[in-house]
Design a protein around this motif. Structure first.
Motif, PDB file in Angstrom:
ATOM      1  N   TRP A 213      -0.777  12.421 -47.423  1.00  0.00           N
ATOM      2  CA  TRP A 213      -2.054  11.864 -46.983  1.00  0.00           C
ATOM      3  C   TRP A 213      -2.488  12.519 -45.685  1.00  0.00           C
ATOM      4  CZ3 TRP A 213       2.443   8.790 -47.135  1.00  0.00           C
ATOM      5  CH2 TRP A 213       3.058   8.598 -45.890  1.00  0.00           C
ATOM      6  N   THR A 214      -3.748  12.340 -45.344  1.00  0.00           N
ATOM      7  CA  THR A 214      -4.280  12.787 -44.059  1.00  0.00           C
ATOM      8  C   THR A 214      -5.598  12.078 -43.804  1.00  0.00           C
ATOM      9  OG1 THR A 214      -4.813  14.738 -42.706  1.00  0.00           O
ATOM     10  CG2 THR A 214      -5.627  14.744 -44.963  1.00  0.00           C
ATOM     11  N   ARG A 215      -6.030  12.058 -42.554  1.00  0.00           N
ATOM     12  CA  ARG A 215      -7.357  11.509 -42.220  1.00  0.00           C
ATOM     13  C   ARG A 215      -8.425  12.553 -42.516  1.00  0.00           C
ATOM     14  NH1 ARG A 215      -4.823   9.745 -37.001  1.00  0.00           N
ATOM     15  NH2 ARG A 215      -5.601  11.700 -36.192  1.00  0.00           N
ATOM     16  N   ARG A 216      -9.535  12.116 -43.106  1.00  0.00           N
ATOM     17  CA  ARG A 216     -10.660  13.032 -43.289  1.00  0.00           C
ATOM     18  C   ARG A 216     -11.315  13.318 -41.948  1.00  0.00           C
ATOM     19  NH1 ARG A 216     -16.259  12.863 -45.158  1.00  0.00           N
ATOM     20  NH2 ARG A 216     -16.268  10.590 -45.128  1.00  0.00           N
ATOM     21  N   ARG A 217     -11.405  12.285 -41.115  1.00  0.00           N
ATOM     22  CA  ARG A 217     -11.913  12.432 -39.753  1.00  0.00           C
ATOM     23  C   ARG A 217     -10.967  11.691 -38.810  1.00  0.00           C
ATOM     24  NH1 ARG A 217     -18.100  10.555 -40.790  1.00  0.00           N
ATOM     25  NH2 ARG A 217     -16.968   9.144 -42.186  1.00  0.00           N
ATOM     26  N   ASP A 218     -10.575  12.350 -37.720  1.00  0.00           N
ATOM     27  CA  ASP A 218      -9.630  11.736 -36.788  1.00  0.00           C
ATOM     28  C   ASP A 218     -10.180  10.450 -36.179  1.00  0.00           C
ATOM     29  OD1 ASP A 218      -7.853  13.760 -37.267  1.00  0.00           O
ATOM     30  OD2 ASP A 218      -8.371  14.910 -35.473  1.00  0.00           O
ATOM     31  N   GLU A 219     -11.494  10.361 -36.063  1.00  0.00           N
ATOM     32  CA  GLU A 219     -12.114   9.225 -35.372  1.00  0.00           C
ATOM     33  C   GLU A 219     -12.251   7.985 -36.251  1.00  0.00           C
ATOM     34  OE1 GLU A 219     -13.263  13.148 -33.853  1.00  0.00           O
ATOM     35  OE2 GLU A 219     -13.566  12.180 -35.800  1.00  0.00           O
ATOM     36  N   SER A 220     -11.790   8.049 -37.501  1.00  0.00           N
ATOM     37  CA  SER A 220     -11.998   6.937 -38.427  1.00  0.00           C
ATOM     38  C   SER A 220     -10.920   5.863 -38.327  1.00  0.00           C
ATOM     39  CB  SER A 220     -12.072   7.460 -39.865  1.00  0.00           C
ATOM     40  OG  SER A 220     -10.898   8.187 -40.191  1.00  0.00           O
ATOM     41  N   VAL A 221     -10.041   5.971 -37.317  1.00  0.00           N
ATOM     42  CA  VAL A 221      -8.984   4.988 -37.103  1.00  0.00           C
ATOM     43  C   VAL A 221      -8.938   4.627 -35.621  1.00  0.00           C
ATOM     44  CG1 VAL A 221      -6.522   4.467 -37.307  1.00  0.00           C
ATOM     45  CG2 VAL A 221      -7.625   5.952 -39.002  1.00  0.00           C
ATOM     46  N   TYR A 222      -8.773   3.354 -35.332  1.00  0.00           N
ATOM     47  CA  TYR A 222      -8.603   2.883 -33.951  1.00  0.00           C
ATOM     48  C   TYR A 222      -7.598   1.735 -33.996  1.00  0.00           C
ATOM     49  CZ  TYR A 222      -9.823   1.745 -29.111  1.00  0.00           C
ATOM     50  OH  TYR A 222      -9.781   1.545 -27.747  1.00  0.00           O
ATOM     51  N   TYR A 223      -6.700   1.682 -32.989  1.00  0.00           N
ATOM     52  CA  TYR A 223      -5.731   0.590 -33.020  1.00  0.00           C
ATOM     53  C   TYR A 223      -5.547  -0.051 -31.642  1.00  0.00           C
ATOM     54  CZ  TYR A 223      -2.196   3.995 -31.318  1.00  0.00           C
ATOM     55  OH  TYR A 223      -1.491   4.927 -30.599  1.00  0.00           O
ATOM     56  N   LEU A 224      -5.137  -1.321 -31.686  1.00  0.00           N
ATOM     57  CA  LEU A 224      -4.880  -2.123 -30.489  1.00  0.00           C
ATOM     58  C   LEU A 224      -3.384  -2.378 -30.374  1.00  0.00           C
ATOM     59  CD1 LEU A 224      -7.679  -4.801 -31.038  1.00  0.00           C
ATOM     60  CD2 LEU A 224      -7.818  -2.804 -29.516  1.00  0.00           C
ATOM     61  N   THR A 225      -2.847  -2.301 -29.170  1.00  0.00           N
ATOM     62  CA  THR A 225      -1.424  -2.549 -28.939  1.00  0.00           C
ATOM     63  C   THR A 225      -1.237  -3.759 -28.032  1.00  0.00           C
ATOM     64  OG1 THR A 225      -1.388  -1.059 -27.013  1.00  0.00           O
ATOM     65  CG2 THR A 225      -0.896  -0.086 -29.183  1.00  0.00           C
ATOM     66  N   ASP A 226      -0.003  -4.216 -27.946  1.00  0.00           N
ATOM     67  CA  ASP A 226       0.363  -5.378 -27.088  1.00  0.00           C
ATOM     68  C   ASP A 226      -0.491  -6.590 -27.415  1.00  0.00           C
ATOM     69  OD1 ASP A 226       2.257  -3.789 -25.729  1.00  0.00           O
ATOM     70  OD2 ASP A 226       0.706  -3.014 -24.397  1.00  0.00           O
ATOM     71  N   CYS A 227      -0.759  -6.809 -28.691  1.00  0.00           N
ATOM     72  CA  CYS A 227      -1.580  -7.950 -29.114  1.00  0.00           C
ATOM     73  C   CYS A 227      -0.715  -9.202 -29.186  1.00  0.00           C
ATOM     74  CB  CYS A 227      -2.200  -7.672 -30.487  1.00  0.00           C
ATOM     75  SG  CYS A 227      -3.260  -6.218 -30.539  1.00  0.00           S
ATOM     76  N   GLU A 228      -1.010 -10.160 -28.328  1.00  0.00           N
ATOM     77  CA  GLU A 228      -0.289 -11.432 -28.314  1.00  0.00           C
ATOM     78  C   GLU A 228      -1.269 -12.589 -28.400  1.00  0.00           C
ATOM     79  OE1 GLU A 228       2.217 -11.485 -24.886  1.00  0.00           O
ATOM     80  OE2 GLU A 228       3.481  -9.839 -25.583  1.00  0.00           O
ATOM     81  N   TYR A 229      -2.283 -12.416 -29.211  1.00  0.00           N
ATOM     82  CA  TYR A 229      -3.316 -13.446 -29.349  1.00  0.00           C
ATOM     83  C   TYR A 229      -2.702 -14.767 -29.816  1.00  0.00           C
ATOM     84  CZ  TYR A 229      -6.108  -9.169 -29.382  1.00  0.00           C
ATOM     85  OH  TYR A 229      -6.646  -7.953 -29.067  1.00  0.00           O
ATOM     86  N   GLY A 230      -3.113 -15.833 -29.149  1.00  0.00           N
ATOM     87  CA  GLY A 230      -2.635 -17.154 -29.511  1.00  0.00           C
ATOM     88  C   GLY A 230      -1.312 -17.551 -28.904  1.00  0.00           C
ATOM     89  N   SER A 231      -0.704 -16.660 -28.107  1.00  0.00           N
ATOM     90  CA  SER A 231       0.598 -16.986 -27.528  1.00  0.00           C
ATOM     91  C   SER A 231       0.443 -17.830 -26.278  1.00  0.00           C
ATOM     92  CB  SER A 231       1.345 -15.693 -27.177  1.00  0.00           C
ATOM     93  OG  SER A 231       0.663 -14.959 -26.201  1.00  0.00           O
TER      94      SER A 231
END
Length: 231
Positions: A213-231
């Motif tokens: 697999w590969t991305r067609r466009r590099d910009e089509s993915v974004y991610y969030l880290t250290d998510c502790e929502y609701g803690s």
């Protein structure tokens, strides 16, 4: 509009397990059937982790990088529902600024984080995000896919139509009693002595799957880290 050529070379993930011929013959239920099923499940997990983990940078002509590797990212700004909305706005703004249409987006996260979001309540005691469960659902109109293969405290927004996949369609499982294999020590360290299955009265079971697999466009993915929502 611009065009380019993308070549997805064949790659495969494989695993071999060796059991004694006696175990294969006399076990109830069949040990061979159990090993086959476990190998197929192991391939699925290995593929899922390689596909989604931002830390997987891949190996040229051996292992594809994760769709999230090198993608835009940011840390969660807090743990409240309002912080989640701010963080999602950051992710969507990044996609918009890179001319990625917001239609057809999807979210991948862990079951733990999905449960935390589903349990968040507003001041009236109502669910902040009633459409999400441990098995997925939706957030802000986007389908959510949950998997233990997603790194802890991570939420990934991506456009599935921008992910190019070459897949053989499923895992193949083969059995041999004549092969020669190099066993490891059970801890992942390669051994130094080859074992002939016929001489050792053993059975080798191999599962493998061709996929890339590969991305067609590099910009089509974004991610969030250290998510502790609701803690």
């Amino acid at each position: 509009m611009a065009f380019d050529t993308v070549q997805l070379r064949f790659m495969k993930v494989a695993k071999i397990v060796v059991i004694s011929d006696e175990l294969a013959r006399f076990s109830t239920p069949s040990a061979e059937a159990l090993v086959r099923a476990d190998l197929a499940a192991g391939l699925t997990q290995a593929i899922d982790e390689a596909f989604i983990d931002p830390n997987n940078s891949g190996t040229t002509d051996i292992k594809p990088a994760a769709i999230s590797n090198g993608a835009g990212n940011s840390q969660a700004s807090g743990t409240a529902a309002a912080d989640f909305r701010v963080d999602m706005r950051t992710a969507l703004d990044d996609l918009i600024s890179n001319n990625i249409p917001l239609s057809g987006l999807a979210i991948a996260t862990t079951p733990t984080l999905a449960v935390s979001l589903s349990l968040m309540l507003n001041p009236l005691g109502q669910q902040e995000f009633p459409s999400i469960t441990a098995e997925g659902g939706s957030l802000m109109g986007m389908p959510v896919y949950t998997s233990q293969s997603v790194p802890s405290e991570t939420l990934i927004v991506f456009k599935p139509s921008d992910i190019l996949i070459a897949d053989d369609g499923g895992a193949s499982v083969d059995v041999s009693r004549e092969a020669t294999v190099l066993m490891d020590d059970g801890e992942g360290t390669p051994g130094t002595t080859s074992i002939n299955l016929w001489e050792q009265n053993a059975v080798g079971i191999r599962a493998e799957r061709y996929i890339n697999w590969t991305r067609r466009r590099d910009e089509s993915v974004y991610y969030l880290t250290d998510c502790e929502y609701g803690s």
